[in-house]
Scaffold this active site. Sequence first.
Site, short mmCIF file in Angstrom:
data_model
loop_
_atom_site.label_atom_id
_atom_site.label_comp_id
_atom_site.label_asym_id
_atom_site.label_seq_id
_atom_site.Cartn_x
_atom_site.Cartn_y
_atom_site.Cartn_z
N LEU A 298 10.74 15.32 32.73
CA LEU A 298 11.93 16.03 32.26
C LEU A 298 13.09 15.05 32.31
O LEU A 298 13.20 14.28 33.27
CB LEU A 298 12.23 17.23 33.16
N ASP A 299 13.95 15.06 31.31
CA ASP A 299 15.13 14.20 31.34
C ASP A 299 15.99 14.52 32.57
O ASP A 299 16.01 15.67 33.04
CB ASP A 299 15.97 14.40 30.08
N PRO A 300 16.72 13.51 33.08
CA PRO A 300 17.61 13.77 34.23
C PRO A 300 18.61 14.89 33.98
O PRO A 300 18.97 15.63 34.91
CB PRO A 300 18.33 12.42 34.42
N LEU A 301 19.06 15.06 32.72
CA LEU A 301 20.01 16.12 32.41
C LEU A 301 19.35 17.46 32.11
O LEU A 301 20.02 18.43 31.77
CB LEU A 301 20.89 15.71 31.23
N ALA A 302 18.02 17.51 32.25
CA ALA A 302 17.29 18.78 32.09
C ALA A 302 16.86 19.28 33.46
O ALA A 302 16.62 18.50 34.38
CB ALA A 302 16.07 18.57 31.20
#
Length: 306
Positions: free
Chosen positions: A44-48
């Site tokens: 998962l992306d860091p911003l997700a």
Amino acid sequence: MARDYRALDGVLLFDKPLELSSNTALQKVRHLFQADKAGHTGTLDPLATGLLPVCFGEATKFSTALLDADKTYLAKARLGQVTSTGDAEGEVIASHEVTVDEAQVRAALLHFVGEIEQLPPMHSAIKFQGKPLYEYIRKGERVAREKRRVTIHALTLVSFSGDELEFSVRCSKGTYVRTLAEDIGAHLGCGAHLIGLRRTAIAGLSLDHAVSWAALQVMSPVERDSHILPVDTLLPEYPALQLDEVQTRRLAQGQQLTVDADLPEGKLRLYGAGRFIGVGNLKGGRLSPERLSASVAKSAANADLT
């Protein structure tokens, strides 16, 4: 003093927090549980935020089952602005007036249901000539990308107000939700970028049963361990097949079995003596071992087949 790590088998449904990479989250959880082996089932992306199944021990053998599984996300997008990255991390490179209404938004979402083509973003881990695309864009370079076919199984409007919309999407492997948000904005004629993303489900696994980092930190070791689920939690969509002792030994020794059961061809969850023993592949009425647990393989290594 270094902490003693232990053999631990099972799955933790972890609710990844914001601004933490999947690998950092994995290492934090592994250290907290003192597990000697751990992995996850897809970044998962860091911003997700949201569902990140963490696999311990034997579960790491079967984690690939979820890599190809459908995933569900709750996404937020801002209309009227296009960014260099397709999300809130990038710079705004174009702005447009937002004049669409809810009916137009709902119609736009319907346009993307089914099999569609996406152009992968430059800010992604897809590799070109052995290097991920994000390495090229960091150097100011752009490379030719090929469109990829993905499937949007469901796309539902959750809310719409002003220039912000929230939608739920269930999609196939390889779908970029930020690209979907950009394409929705382009279809509406005003542009858009992703401002929030939360993974709520993978196959049959749900965020409803996940535990947060904050909650794990205040639990006792016994309480934390109670959240470890069985290894076969990773395989909710595989049909199950029970084997007897002889069948289990034969399969563990690499032999095929003739299966007289009303089961679809493909991958199966296998059980012997009331416990999960691995995954097999059924084709033409013949069952072949695909991946078995270490305990089964070890016990069968020196067994005499009768």
